[in-house]
Design a protein around this motif. Sequence first.
Motif, PDB file in Angstrom:
ATOM      1  N   SER A 169       0.837  -1.201   0.000  1.00 32.78           N
ATOM      2  CA  SER A 169       0.000   0.000   0.000  1.00 32.78           C
ATOM      3  C   SER A 169       0.871   1.250   0.000  1.00 32.78           C
ATOM      4  CB  SER A 169      -0.868   0.041   1.254  1.00 32.78           C
ATOM      5  OG  SER A 169      -1.495  -1.175   1.460  1.00 32.78           O
ATOM      6  N   VAL A 170       0.259   2.329  -0.391  1.00 33.34           N
ATOM      7  CA  VAL A 170       0.990   3.601  -0.432  1.00 33.34           C
ATOM      8  C   VAL A 170       0.187   4.687   0.276  1.00 33.34           C
ATOM      9  CG1 VAL A 170       2.179   3.056  -2.580  1.00 33.34           C
ATOM     10  CG2 VAL A 170      -0.023   4.231  -2.661  1.00 33.34           C
ATOM     11  N   LEU A 171       0.861   5.771   0.613  1.00 31.18           N
ATOM     12  CA  LEU A 171       0.225   6.990   1.097  1.00 31.18           C
ATOM     13  C   LEU A 171       0.524   8.074   0.070  1.00 31.18           C
ATOM     14  CD1 LEU A 171       1.346   6.674   4.818  1.00 31.18           C
ATOM     15  CD2 LEU A 171      -0.914   6.155   3.886  1.00 31.18           C
ATOM     16  N   ALA A 172      -0.400   9.036  -0.071  1.00 34.61           N
ATOM     17  CA  ALA A 172      -0.285   9.962  -1.198  1.00 34.61           C
ATOM     18  C   ALA A 172      -0.514  11.403  -0.786  1.00 34.61           C
ATOM     19  CB  ALA A 172      -1.289   9.568  -2.279  1.00 34.61           C
ATOM     20  N   LEU A 173       0.091  12.294  -1.547  1.00 35.17           N
ATOM     21  CA  LEU A 173      -0.094  13.741  -1.373  1.00 35.17           C
ATOM     22  C   LEU A 173      -0.099  14.388  -2.751  1.00 35.17           C
ATOM     23  CD1 LEU A 173      -0.083  16.183   0.696  1.00 35.17           C
ATOM     24  CD2 LEU A 173       2.345  16.363   0.169  1.00 35.17           C
ATOM     25  N   LEU A 174      -1.019  15.324  -2.959  1.00 34.86           N
ATOM     26  CA  LEU A 174      -1.106  16.024  -4.242  1.00 34.86           C
ATOM     27  C   LEU A 174      -0.701  17.481  -4.049  1.00 34.86           C
ATOM     28  CD1 LEU A 174      -2.111  15.942  -7.254  1.00 34.86           C
ATOM     29  CD2 LEU A 174      -4.255  16.872  -6.390  1.00 34.86           C
ATOM     30  N   GLU A 175       0.177  17.956  -4.920  1.00 35.72           N
ATOM     31  CA  GLU A 175       0.540  19.383  -4.906  1.00 35.72           C
ATOM     32  C   GLU A 175       0.214  19.968  -6.275  1.00 35.72           C
ATOM     33  OE1 GLU A 175       4.537  19.925  -2.539  1.00 35.72           O
ATOM     34  OE2 GLU A 175       4.500  18.027  -3.607  1.00 35.72           O
ATOM     35  N   GLU A 176      -0.234  21.200  -6.266  1.00 35.11           N
ATOM     36  CA  GLU A 176      -0.509  21.887  -7.527  1.00 35.11           C
ATOM     37  C   GLU A 176       0.416  23.080  -7.665  1.00 35.11           C
ATOM     38  OE1 GLU A 176      -4.628  22.845  -7.464  1.00 35.11           O
ATOM     39  OE2 GLU A 176      -5.264  20.788  -7.807  1.00 35.11           O
ATOM     40  N   ASP A 177       0.751  23.357  -8.900  1.00 32.22           N
ATOM     41  CA  ASP A 177       1.695  24.415  -9.215  1.00 32.22           C
ATOM     42  C   ASP A 177       0.997  25.333 -10.224  1.00 32.22           C
ATOM     43  OD1 ASP A 177       3.719  25.865 -10.489  1.00 32.22           O
ATOM     44  OD2 ASP A 177       5.212  24.338 -10.058  1.00 32.22           O
ATOM     45  N   TRP A 178       0.576  26.491  -9.754  1.00 34.36           N
ATOM     46  CA  TRP A 178      -0.184  27.427 -10.590  1.00 34.36           C
ATOM     47  C   TRP A 178       0.745  28.534 -11.080  1.00 34.36           C
ATOM     48  CZ3 TRP A 178      -5.841  27.620 -10.964  1.00 34.36           C
ATOM     49  CH2 TRP A 178      -6.460  26.533 -10.337  1.00 34.36           C
TER      50      TRP A 178
END
Lengths: 409, 437
Positions: free
Chosen positions: B359-368
């Motif tokens: 299993s994995v753990l996740a994080l999303l980042e956005e670059d505007w």
Amino acid sequence: MGKALGKCCVWSLLSMFAAVLMTAAAAEAEVSTDLSGSIIVWPKVVFDDGRDTVIQLANTSNSLVHARCFYVNAAPAFAGPPGPFNPPRWQETDFEIWLTRQQPYHWVASQGRFVNPFDELGADGAGLDAGAIPPVPEGFTGELKCVQTDASGIPYGGNSLKGEAVIRRADGDVSKYSAVSILANSDLASDAPERELLLNNTVDNDGEFNSCPNTLLFNHFTDGVPDPVIGSLTPIECTDGDCPIRTTLTLVPCSEDFENQIPSRVTVQFAITNELEQEFSASTTVDCWMNVPLADMTAASGTCSQDSGRQCASDQDCIDAGNYGFCRKNGIFSFDVLGTTSAYTRISPVGLDGGVIGVAEEKHFNDEYESAWAAYNLQQEGSRYDATVGVIEGDKEGPVVDVIVIPEI
Amino acid sequence: MSTKKGLWRWAVASAAVVVTMAGSASARLINDPGVSTVDPAAIVVYPKIVVDTDNGIDTVIQLTNTIDSLVGVKCFYVNANGHCSNDPQQVCNQENYTSVCDPGGRCIDGWQETDFRFNLTKRQPLSWSVNLGLPELPLNDTPGRGDPPQFNEGSIPPAPENPFVGELRCIQIDPASDQPIDRNDLKGEATIVTTESENSRVDVRKYNGIGIRAIAGAQDGDPNTLNIGGPDAEYYGCPNIYTLDHFFEGARVVTHARTVTGTVKSDLTLVPCAADFLNQILNPATATIQFLIYNEFEQRFSTSTKLTCYRTMHLADIDTRPGPEGDPYSIFSVGTQGTLTGQSRLRAVTGSGDYDARSVLALLEEDWASGRCVPQAGDGAAATVMPVPAQTALCRTDSDCPDSGVCRGVLRSSTTATNVQYLGSQSQGDQIIIPIP
């Protein structure tokens, strides 16, 4: 062999028992930003002060999902600062959308999204149109709430919706948070009266929708503390109130009466602990929607950091007066009072008031008055329903059941 | 004989009860708080920690004890820096190694842990810069207000390398025995700050630490091995499927009543649930992550990628080479999808053992984009903002600007970070193996 089989069965059954008990023990959180739900709340939507909000909403199921959404405009009734003679509008506007299986969707608060099958590929409106979404007026500050329904508009406990919001400033600065999901008990979510959504589902009570949390857990930088990174990585001298971090807290009552346009009111208590384990407290009233910088929570005015003789109500007052630094207030959340970089605040409704949900947003300044926002979700503890079982206050008796009343179609 | 019959009767009756209970439990869903970013937990994972002081980047960690009792904490920094094969001092990644490593060198992915231990007193919040650490905790020598008074005991080291990219994982332990305990009292946040003094810009993004909750009474007596889910679970299992709402790469988002426009792209960080800090072994198995991607037309695409120990990547680099060259051909590209947003479902392909869920753990980042387009003739501060009628064009590169304009600004992007939502947990488990003194 028979004995072995019997032992095996018994162990299997015991394991299954353990698994069921674990499931029951696991059922603690009441609302979530990690899971899909049937009521989705974006506590902070703005098209004001140079900022606009991009809403994201998605159907996480393989079925068509209907939803009714409600904007609540909490901007002052008239142009100018809010006050006793300029109360918030509490104006509700609703619309319906239909999302196909696994469909993501987005719109911009200031623009809405209209049904136009001729949108160019890659353009803002490209995709299967989910329904007409109205734009909000300039100056809008408030919340958005979407309720999953069936095709006839009756609430439906499918737990198929999730959402996010991006708040973008005109110069490109952005902050983002996950919408708060209230999960439904699919067996009872449509119970009569259908338009009254009872938030009373807990581990111990078979209700319609999950109860709101009893306590919000809020980690934050103390108000006005110099940003530890800007101070250490640049030659900037972040002293005497420069490079402050400001945190704005947004709270929304869980109860809402969209049918009768009656705003809910909740008094909340703040129990604050600093890094030295010193404890402080404060309280305020959430009147339908609250969006308050921590600096303003208990102090109306202060003095500018570069000119201690100059009175101010906000940082902008000091900047507009000729760059006199930032407004230092001695409120309970301030760095000057708490004395440490960060603090931990427990936010609890008092007595038999209903629950609240919220989001926080930090604004980090450098000494040139440039700034950047970052939003984050609050954590939680306990259930408002369970915590008020058996509580008696005057002629009222717990448990508290928060109710969302949606209008007839 | 009668005993046997009784046993079977009991077994059948129990089965009926279990099935009934299981049925009602699934009908009246409360939540599945095994992994949570909204509840206090026993293990708090910060999937992305960044320090790069030459470029003005540092991360501030916040960690809080949410209860009145003293809590012990054992934390592990995981340094995921890659290093050049022909220059072990040079930090690199798969995107930049051809320019930062000496000719012929490759970038070797790294995974190096550094651990430390401290106490948190009654309801105490703590914050520290990863670049600086915290040599002196606030209540190391001064007693807290509890009775008996509580002390912090311990210190927090700075990041082991600069630049640094990696994760931080903190585990609640018994302050007396230093062994993991079945309590869920920790919560945390991470704030990544980028500052640039010459051009006076600042950028901030913040996310909640991911909590893995302990199961009360399930500690198995082996303090070194933490079973995350699985048949002998001590902690609830990691998520089964992530539902990731994102903008497609290069999506041009128009806001402010159609007066501001700029593009957005996203980074995804994945860390395995499993870790072997005792033997300093890379994640025991390489996981394959399957992606199902839906656009706003309900059209479905799929792709997959591999994860061994730590991975942070642009969405468009999941199915194309690292770097911008192949991005327009990615299925995460707005040009490929035709709509601005998408929903991706991520699933780790499990192994065969009870503790091989991968299993994995996740994080999303956005670059505007947040640079400003200026006319080509302008230079630096003297340049005025390009007079685009009724529209402000935000840019990341010159190619984003209309009419051959140029993009100005040192920080040409503004970032966000958000936790990723999920569905269910896996029947198989993962294991975190930790050193106990």
